[in-house]
Design a protein around this motif. Structure first.
Motif, PDB file in Angstrom:
ATOM      1  N   VAL A 104       0.836  -1.202   0.000  1.00 10.58           N
ATOM      2  CA  VAL A 104       0.000   0.000   0.000  1.00 10.58           C
ATOM      3  C   VAL A 104       0.875   1.259   0.000  1.00 10.58           C
ATOM      4  O   VAL A 104       0.651   2.197  -0.776  1.00 10.58           O
ATOM      5  CB  VAL A 104      -0.944  -0.014   1.238  1.00 10.58           C
ATOM      6  N   GLY A 105       1.893   1.246   0.856  1.00 13.26           N
ATOM      7  CA  GLY A 105       2.763   2.421   1.002  1.00 13.26           C
ATOM      8  C   GLY A 105       3.532   2.739  -0.272  1.00 13.26           C
ATOM      9  O   GLY A 105       3.730   3.905  -0.621  1.00 13.26           O
ATOM     10  N   ALA A 106       3.954   1.709  -1.000  1.00 12.98           N
ATOM     11  CA  ALA A 106       4.746   1.934  -2.218  1.00 12.98           C
ATOM     12  C   ALA A 106       3.891   2.649  -3.267  1.00 12.98           C
ATOM     13  O   ALA A 106       4.311   3.663  -3.832  1.00 12.98           O
ATOM     14  CB  ALA A 106       5.245   0.596  -2.765  1.00 12.98           C
ATOM     15  N   ILE A 107       2.690   2.143  -3.482  1.00 13.43           N
ATOM     16  CA  ILE A 107       1.840   2.758  -4.514  1.00 13.43           C
ATOM     17  C   ILE A 107       1.457   4.178  -4.071  1.00 13.43           C
ATOM     18  O   ILE A 107       1.511   5.126  -4.861  1.00 13.43           O
ATOM     19  CB  ILE A 107       0.594   1.883  -4.778  1.00 13.43           C
ATOM     20  N   ALA A 108       1.117   4.313  -2.778  1.00 14.19           N
ATOM     21  CA  ALA A 108       0.741   5.645  -2.279  1.00 14.19           C
ATOM     22  C   ALA A 108       1.914   6.614  -2.402  1.00 14.19           C
ATOM     23  O   ALA A 108       1.731   7.784  -2.742  1.00 14.19           O
ATOM     24  CB  ALA A 108       0.278   5.538  -0.828  1.00 14.19           C
ATOM     25  N   SER A 109       3.116   6.126  -2.147  1.00 11.85           N
ATOM     26  CA  SER A 109       4.279   7.029  -2.206  1.00 11.85           C
ATOM     27  C   SER A 109       4.504   7.489  -3.648  1.00 11.85           C
ATOM     28  O   SER A 109       4.837   8.651  -3.892  1.00 11.85           O
ATOM     29  CB  SER A 109       5.520   6.350  -1.614  1.00 11.85           C
ATOM     30  N   GLY A 110       4.270   6.593  -4.616  1.00 12.34           N
ATOM     31  CA  GLY A 110       4.395   6.977  -6.021  1.00 12.34           C
ATOM     32  C   GLY A 110       3.374   8.047  -6.383  1.00 12.34           C
ATOM     33  O   GLY A 110       3.681   9.009  -7.077  1.00 12.34           O
TER      34      GLY A 110
END
Ligand code: UDP
Length: 390
Positions: A104-110
């Motif tokens: 979740v964090g990776a996509i949100a960070s992008g």
């Protein structure tokens, strides 16, 4: 510095207890977003760490899940990502503390253009993760994370061996407030009596009940020890492993050890319980990423025997700060128990030395300073958002 911490669990496992200590240093400025409700939220509230449960029900995928099972969770994950994107715009960085938090964090960070840190509390190997999960962790971390904080050299090595970028990795051991683990003698003695343990040799095992944590190995070892040796199992089946808990009870009954084995369930008085033990046994059958319980036992001044694999090799120096036995080797474990019983003086000396070494090596303020240094490098002071008006 305002950090949005993400963790998938509502239950306090080792990764969550480590996160509690890290997030606490930032007072009321961070937010911990949980993907499930549970006692971990209550623990955070008790410590006045801001927390919000972001999902109505836990995401139904685990470490062994295949692609199909992963895809079936998409309807749960998409709204979660959209919430995290919105939230993260109020924070300087996203800090993913577990595998699903990384997804979740990776996509949100992008999407939100916030830097991502991944705290790796796992050994990314076939012992622990399906092939698709290993590729997912490594791929997302390589692509999106600015730093991967590994909880041991063993976790770092496994991540790199699985294809992780070495230049992302920093090893930071879990930190502990040594004062919390000391001076519990009186309470421990009272507890020993309350549990009816008398003057028997008490071997403590502190872990959630799970096949790879190897509680069955200690039960097996106990059957090779003299009748005045008893075992105390502290911990519950946290992540749906009730079948294993039943299996352990059957093993105890089959070996006729009913009066020598105590299951206490999940407890929050770990220092007192560890202090009353004559030995703490760690018996993981697969490589342990770190092994908080080993350091905690050392800080209590209780001797430790641990399974020689993974991060454990970085914690225990055999013959100096404890004992190591081959994983799953009940005979070797029984031999150490007999040594502890036969040589109380030497055992005390080892435990005392371990206590001093652990208090120095795993000092919480040192760990927190390392984490903060990483975060400050990622988001320099002038780019940080001002604190919100409360
Ligand atoms: N623990 C606890 N109550 C229990 C059993 C365990 O608070 O009944 C704590 C234990 O003290 C340790 C953590 O749970 O801090 C487990 O961490 P560890 O690294 O040993 O294992 P993990 O759960 O991360 O696999």
């Amino acid at each position: 510095m305002r950090i949005l911490f993400l963790d998938q669990s509502g239950k306090p496992g080792g990764a969550e207890l480590c996160l509690l200590d890290i997030a606490s240093q930032y007072g009321d400025r961070p937010l911990i977003g949980l993907f499930a409700d549970g006692p971990f939220r209550a623990l955070l509230e008790q410590h006045r760490v801001p927390v919000r449960v972001l999902a109505e029900r836990a995401i139904n995928v685990n470490k062994g899940s295949n692609l199909l099972q992963g895809l079936s969770s998409i309807t749960q994950v998409v709204p979660l990502i959209s919430q995290v994107v919105q939230l993260s715009r109020q924070y300087d960085a996203i800090y993913a503390n577990t595998q699903k938090a990384l997804v979740v964090g990776a996509i949100a960070s992008g999407l939100s253009q916030r830097p991502l840190v991944y705290h790796l509390h796992d050994i990314v190997s076939p012992d622990h993760f399906s092939s698709i999960n290993r590729r997912l962790i490594v791929g997302l971390a390589n692509q999106f994370a600015s730093c991967v904080i590994a909880n041991s050299q063993a976790s770092a090595t496994a991540f790199i061996a699985a294809g992780g970028r070495a230049e992302l990795v920093e090893v930071v051991y879990n930190g502990f407030n040594a004062a919390l683990y000391q001076h519990h003698r009186a309470a421990a003695t009272a507890l020993r009596h309350a549990l009816g343990l008398g003057d028997r040799l008490v071997i403590g095992h502190f872990s959630r009940l799970s096949p790879w944590k190897g509680q069955h190995v200690l039960i097996d070892a106990l059957s090779h020890c003299s009748p005045n040796v008893v075992a105390l199992f502290v911990g519950d089946a946290l992540f749906g492993e009730e079948a294993y808990a039943d299996q352990l009870r059957q093993q105890v009954a089959a070996l006729g050890l009913g009066d020598r084995v105590h299951f206490l369930g999940f407890r929050d008085d770990i220092p007192q319980l560890m202090t009353l033990c004559d030995l703490v046994a760690h018996t993981s059958t697969a490589p342990e990423p770190f092994g908080r319980v080993i350091v905690e036992a050392m800080l209590c001044g209780t001797p430790v025997v641990a399974a020689a694999a993974g991060g454990v090799m970085e914690l225990v120096e055999p013959g100096q700060t404890g004992w190591l036995t081959p994983p799953s080797d009940a005979d070797a474990l029984a031999q150490v128990i007999q040594t502890v019983q036969a040589q109380p003086e030497q055992t005390r000396a080892i435990a005392h030395h371990a206590q001093m070494v652990a208090a120095q090596r795993f000092e919480l303020s040192h760990t927190n300073a390392q984490i903060d240094r990483i975060m400050q490098q990622l988001v320099p002071q002038q780019q940080q958002q001002p604190a919100l008006q409360q």
